[in-house]
Motif scaffolding. Structure first.
Motif, PDB file in Angstrom:
ATOM      1  N   ILE A   1       0.840  -1.206   0.000  1.00 42.48           N
ATOM      2  CA  ILE A   1       0.000   0.000   0.000  1.00 42.48           C
ATOM      3  C   ILE A   1       0.873   1.255   0.000  1.00 42.48           C
ATOM      4  N   ALA A   2       1.892   1.257   0.847  1.00 45.43           N
ATOM      5  CA  ALA A   2       2.789   2.411   0.931  1.00 45.43           C
ATOM      6  C   ALA A   2       3.589   2.583  -0.356  1.00 45.43           C
ATOM      7  N   ALA A   3       4.114   1.486  -0.869  1.00 43.74           N
ATOM      8  CA  ALA A   3       4.919   1.559  -2.088  1.00 43.74           C
ATOM      9  C   ALA A   3       4.090   2.056  -3.272  1.00 43.74           C
TER      10      ALA A   3
ATOM     11  N   HIS B   1      11.921  -0.467 -11.131  1.00 39.70           N
ATOM     12  CA  HIS B   1      11.853   0.625 -12.105  1.00 39.70           C
ATOM     13  C   HIS B   1      10.877   1.742 -11.742  1.00 39.70           C
ATOM     14  N   SER B   2      10.005   1.509 -10.766  1.00 45.63           N
ATOM     15  CA  SER B   2       9.068   2.571 -10.371  1.00 45.63           C
ATOM     16  C   SER B   2       9.669   3.514  -9.329  1.00 45.63           C
TER      17      SER B   2
ATOM     18  N   PRO C   1      10.006   8.450  -6.141  1.00 44.07           N
ATOM     19  CA  PRO C   1       9.408   7.970  -7.388  1.00 44.07           C
ATOM     20  C   PRO C   1      10.413   8.061  -8.535  1.00 44.07           C
ATOM     21  N   ALA C   2      10.346   7.127  -9.486  1.00 47.42           N
ATOM     22  CA  ALA C   2      11.221   7.177 -10.652  1.00 47.42           C
ATOM     23  C   ALA C   2      11.019   8.495 -11.391  1.00 47.42           C
ATOM     24  N   GLY C   3      12.111   9.049 -11.900  1.00 45.91           N
ATOM     25  CA  GLY C   3      12.025  10.316 -12.622  1.00 45.91           C
ATOM     26  C   GLY C   3      12.219  11.538 -11.760  1.00 45.91           C
TER      27      GLY C   3
ATOM     28  N   ALA D   1       4.865   5.222  -5.646  1.00 46.90           N
ATOM     29  CA  ALA D   1       5.115   4.968  -7.065  1.00 46.90           C
ATOM     30  C   ALA D   1       4.199   5.797  -7.957  1.00 46.90           C
ATOM     31  N   SER D   2       2.989   6.070  -7.474  1.00 46.93           N
ATOM     32  CA  SER D   2       2.016   6.822  -8.280  1.00 46.93           C
ATOM     33  C   SER D   2       2.025   8.324  -7.984  1.00 46.93           C
TER      34      SER D   2
END
Length: 329
Positions: free
Chosen positions: A81-83, A119-120, A263-265, A87-88
């Motif tokens: 849930i936390a991840a 990758h996220s 988060p990625a990016g 990620a979003s």
């Protein structure tokens, strides 16, 4: 006539263009990071080791960077849930994950998640590690790791090893050692670490591959006996306890980490600012004292090295889970 600007004019125009680029909204935003509160998402309930370390880091980061770092506990589903929440989230450095080793176990146990554990995310830094330690209770009359392995080899499956549950970090640590040493242990899953320690002390359970922080007090008071520490060097908290290498357990190692992921990016300047404060936190005496009280060592692995570690662990745990036919869903 064709006009050709002079070299000095070209140089001046380039400087102006560079200044405009530097002053662009996106760059200005990262250069002043953080300019508002930062949310630190933790996949465990308040009071556990990950939460306590996260709060210590949040306090340090708040004072160092001048903006509040706010803990947001989102326990449940083995930290999925936390991840997922991180990620979003926008990749702007204002929603971060304070995670632990079990983050790299998610792909091994769950196939239906909406993010990629590798990758996220942009791994920033670990700030602490906790070695796994093999402990035995009074019902297991052995004094050394060699005696433990001899006993397990003579009666395959008779030596019980308790963990906090199927697919837990302790379960993976147990199976990794059993495979590396050619042993067959009787895995006994519990619902959490506390009942494992209780049964160890009571003699109903033979052994456990536990995080040091969960059994440190019991080791110091002699209620359980530590046979070996699964790290590259002896823990300063238990200097008398050998590593698995020293005790004849091969190259087995099972350190658990606690650290920061974005988060990625996430923009490089933001990642660097977070990396800097994470490194300073781990090197501070206040942090070291806090971590020692939890049975943890201050330790930093950052940037590409942390990313490589995450990828390595995901591959290792995924293969092990496949070999053992482990699935949590």
């Amino acid at each position: 006539m064709k006009y050709t600007p002079s070299p000095s004019l070209v140089s001046s125009l380039c400087l102006v263009a560079g200044s405009l680029l530097w002053a662009s909204p996106g760059h200005a935003q990262t250069a002043s990071y953080p300019d508002k509160p930062v949310k630190l998402v933790v996949g465990f309930a308040a009071g556990g080791p990950t939460d306590v370390v996260a709060r210590a880091f949040a306090d340090y980061a708040s004072r160092t960077l001048g903006q509040p770092f706010i803990i947001d506990n989102k326990p449940g589903a083995n930290t999925i849930i936390a991840a997922q929440a991180v990620a979003s989230a926008p990749a702007d450095g204002y929603t971060l994950l304070f995670g632990a080793t079990n983050h790299t176990m998610i792909p091994a146990l769950y196939s239906k998640v909406k993010f990629d554990a590798v990758h996220s995310f942009a791994p920033i830094c670990t700030v602490a590690t906790s070695p796994t330690v093999l402990v035995v209770g009074p019902g297991m009359p052995v004094k050394t790791l060699s005696e433990f392995m001899d006993r397990a080899r003579k009666s395959p499956g008779s030596v019980s090893a308790g963990t906090a549950g199927v697919g837990s970090s302790g379960h993976f640590a147990t199976e990794m050692f059993a495979r590396s040493a050619g042993l067959k242990l009787n895995h006994v899953p519990y619902k959490g670490a506390a009942p494992v320690v209780t049964d160890l002390m009571g003699g109903q359970l033979d052994s456990s591959f536990a995080t040091l922080g969960s059994v440190l007090q019991q080791i110091r008071t002699g209620k359980v006996n530590a046979l070996a520490v699964a790290s590259a060097r002896r823990s300063p908290l238990l200097p008398q306890v050998p590593t698995f290498v020293e005790a004849g357990g091969g190259s087995y190692s099972a350190d658990a980490w606690y650290g920061l992921l974005a988060p990625a990016g996430t923009p490089a300047p933001v990642a660097k600012a977070l990396e800097r404060v994470a490194t300073e936190f781990a090197r501070s005496e206040a942090a070291a004292e806090k971590l020692r009280g939890l049975g943890l060592d201050a330790d930093t692995t950052c940037g590409s090295a942390f990313s490589a570690q995450v990828e390595r662990e995901v591959a290792t745990y995924t293969k092990l889970a496949r070999d053992l036919d482990l699935k949590a869903e």
